[in-house]
Motif scaffolding. Structure first.
Motif, PDB file in Angstrom:
ATOM      1  N   GLU A  51       0.866  -0.926   0.160  1.00 48.26           N
ATOM      2  CA  GLU A  51       0.089  -0.056   0.109  1.00 48.26           C
ATOM      3  C   GLU A  51       0.992   1.087   0.020  1.00 48.26           C
ATOM      4  N   TYR A  52       0.512   2.369  -0.494  1.00 47.74           N
ATOM      5  CA  TYR A  52       1.251   3.409  -0.820  1.00 47.74           C
ATOM      6  C   TYR A  52       0.376   4.553  -0.736  1.00 47.74           C
ATOM      7  N   LYS A  53       0.712   5.565   0.209  1.00 50.40           N
ATOM      8  CA  LYS A  53      -0.109   6.466   0.721  1.00 50.40           C
ATOM      9  C   LYS A  53      -1.614   5.807   1.130  1.00 50.40           C
ATOM     10  N   ASN A  54      -2.468   6.797   0.828  1.00 48.01           N
ATOM     11  CA  ASN A  54      -3.869   6.168   1.085  1.00 48.01           C
ATOM     12  C   ASN A  54      -4.790   5.442   0.064  1.00 48.01           C
ATOM     13  N   ASN A  55      -4.349   5.761  -1.163  1.00 47.94           N
ATOM     14  CA  ASN A  55      -5.330   5.512  -2.403  1.00 47.94           C
ATOM     15  C   ASN A  55      -4.638   4.925  -3.561  1.00 47.94           C
ATOM     16  N   TYR A  56      -3.395   4.264  -3.058  1.00 45.60           N
ATOM     17  CA  TYR A  56      -2.395   3.756  -4.118  1.00 45.60           C
ATOM     18  C   TYR A  56      -1.760   2.382  -3.843  1.00 45.60           C
ATOM     19  N   PHE A  57      -1.207   1.804  -4.814  1.00 49.31           N
ATOM     20  CA  PHE A  57      -0.521   0.440  -4.311  1.00 49.31           C
ATOM     21  C   PHE A  57       0.595   0.563  -5.154  1.00 49.31           C
ATOM     22  N   ALA A  58       1.792   0.352  -4.659  1.00 46.58           N
ATOM     23  CA  ALA A  58       3.280   0.509  -5.361  1.00 46.58           C
ATOM     24  C   ALA A  58       3.712  -1.176  -5.565  1.00 46.58           C
ATOM     25  N   PHE A  73      -0.386   2.376  -8.785  1.00 44.51           N
ATOM     26  CA  PHE A  73      -1.582   1.945  -9.363  1.00 44.51           C
ATOM     27  C   PHE A  73      -2.773   2.559  -8.380  1.00 44.51           C
ATOM     28  N   ASN A  74      -3.616   3.412  -8.824  1.00 40.93           N
ATOM     29  CA  ASN A  74      -4.699   3.814  -8.050  1.00 40.93           C
ATOM     30  C   ASN A  74      -5.731   2.769  -7.630  1.00 40.93           C
ATOM     31  N   LYS A  75      -5.946   2.766  -6.424  1.00 41.71           N
ATOM     32  CA  LYS A  75      -6.854   1.618  -5.851  1.00 41.71           C
ATOM     33  C   LYS A  75      -8.111   1.603  -6.668  1.00 41.71           C
TER      34      LYS A  75
END
Length: 91
Positions: A51-58, A73-75
């Protein structure tokens, strides 16, 4: 539930790697996305998903076994990939 990323290999010359997101629910229902690639359908190896920040995946991955990259990627985008999955029909 749990989100994974996997890669599949087609043993051509050269090999072709594709990836899928996979969702496993708490009741073990499995969903997966259609195959995709990051740069080219060549030698790509998925290394990790976080999980990357609140609304993304790395997603970290290597290309041609000699360089490292990060895909973001945006969730909502990942969620929409599950909704557009075309499942093969089995007889």
């Amino acid at each position: 539930g749990y989100l994974f990323i996997i890669h599949q290999v087609y043993y051509n010359s050269p090999r072709k790697y594709i990836h899928r997101f996979v969702w496993l629910s708490e009741t073990f229902e499995v969903k997966f996305t259609n195959p995709f690639y990051f740069t080219k359908a060549e030698i790509e190896y998925t290394l990790s998903l976080s999980e990357y920040k609140n609304n993304y995946f790395a997603v970290t991955f290597s290309y041609n076994d000699n360089s490292a990259h990060i895909g973001i990627f945006n969730k909502d985008t990942v969620d929409s990939m599950f909704k557009k999955t075309i499942l093969p029909e089995y007889n």
